[in-house]
Design an enzyme around this catalytic site. Structure first.
Site: not given
Length: 390
Positions: A30, A206, A268, A284-286, A288
């Site tokens: 986020d 994860y 970043q 993972r996630g959004e 990356s």
């Protein structure tokens, strides 16, 4: 010139004020997305941006120059404010971005409603490739206080809000990858000596029971692999596989054809370069996940698990888009690997199948990147939406 036209022209000339709210729910996705967006609105669109974060310590992890204890600080042109539970009265901005359906302070919403010229209120949604996204993008939702909130969906088609991408990103990435000395110099700057002839893989995921099968496959493969693992949640699984000893940044372990290098948690721009440097990226996630696509290299996505398997629908929706244009063998290889990885199944067979199709999948990754980069980026789409709304 009429008063209305003059007012419109003045509003178009002056810098637009933006308030972006971020509630750090889990990990760094986020704050990673909202921080990138805030920086881009300042750098490329002359925006005056305040980023409200309810966990400044998480922000400081991805922006090492930041003060984790500061209530207000300016970083790269963005005013970063601590979002305290006890809200202090603040004049709302021209555009209010509610990051990922976080709940704005009631006092702030009341101040929005009290303004003569109401702010543009946007709920920036999570990224999804699902087909329904296009139909919901940009739809208004009337609130009980008379305000309207618009749903803004990032996405992979031209009828969505686009993807977060800085204007010069692809050019910078291609220049980096074309310069022979760039990759080894960057890696040595992280304390990593490149292994000659090795396949270079980054791992940011994860916790995953499937990891051990992948590490075993890499260790016995004919080609050497150098695995770069930034400190994070997956590191515990790596530690278990190498024998249980604690691993820290700077550590190196060799098992057969596999060398594992542990990296520090990096900011970043460094993470972008890590992705650019590698031949394959597990992400993972959004945040990356998207940055790996801009790297133009093959990848493996570990999607964030949701209740009742809702994340698997999102995974399949992306795969349906991503495999377009691949041959049947390459498509099957990619689907098998991603599905096994995200269902915590052994990936030894699917990784072997992926390697057989590595050349086509590598070409496809760059093609996909350039195709997506031809669309309007997320920040520009937000600015266009605001200008059309005025």
């Amino acid at each position: 010139m009429t008063h209305g036209k003059l007012a419109h022209r003045i509003s178009a000339v002056r810098a637009v004020k933006w308030d972006i709210f971020c509630s750090v729910v889990d990990n760094f996705g986020d704050i990673g997305v909202t921080w990138r967006l805030a920086k881009q609105l300042v750098a490329e669109h002359n925006g005056v941006v305040r980023l409200w974060v309810d966990d400044v310590s998480a922000f400081a992890r991805i922006c090492p120059a930041a003060d984790a204890n500061a209530d207000c600080q300016v970083q790269q042109g963005v005013a970063v404010h601590a979002w305290h539970e006890q809200w202090l009265d603040t004049d709302p901005a021209d555009v209010v971005v509610e990051g990922f359906a976080c709940h704005l302070p009631e006092a702030y919403i009341a101040a929005m409603a009290a303004r003569e010229r109401k702010p543009l209120w946007l709920n920036l949604e999570y990224l999804s490739a699902e087909e329904w996204v296009a139909g919901c993008h940009g739809l208004p939702s009337m609130q009980s206080n008379g305000l309207q909130k618009y749903f803004f969906f990032p996405g992979f088609s031209k009828d969505t809000g686009g993807l977060l991408r800085e204007a010069a990103l692809i050019t910078e990435r291609q220049a980096f990858q074309a310069a022979p000395a760039a990759r080894p110099a960057f890696l040595r700057g992280l304390g990593v000596e490149p292994v000659a002839g090795a396949r270079l893989i980054s791992l940011f995921a994860y916790e995953n029971p499937a990891l051990s099968s992948w590490l075993e496959a890499l260790a016995v493969n004919r080609q050497a692999t150098q695995l770069l693992v930034p400190e994070g949640r997956i590191l515990a699984d790596v530690q278990a596989w190498v024998g249980g000893e604690q691993l820290r940044a700077g550590d190196c372990r060799v098992h057969g054809q596999l060398q594992i290098n542990v990296l520090p948690f990096i900011e970043q721009s460094q993470y972008d370069r890590l992705l650019w440097s590698c031949d394959f990226n597990a992400v993972r996630g959004e945040d990356s996940f998207l940055r790996a696509q801009w790297a133009g290299r093959p990848m493996l996505w570990h999607i964030y698990s949701q209740e009742e398997g809702a994340h698997l629908d999102k995974l399949e929706a992306f795969l349906k888009r991503y495999i377009d244009g691949l041959s049947a063998p390459a498509s099957e290889a990619l689907l098998s690997l991603w599905r096994d990885w995200n269902s915590a199944q052994s990936v030894s067979k699917s990784w072997s199948l992926w390697l057989e199709n590595a050349e086509e999948l590598t070409v496809h990754a760059e093609k996909w990147c350039l195709e997506q980069a031809s669309h309007t980026d997320l920040a520009a789409a937000l600015v266009q939406f605001q200008q059309n709304w005025i």
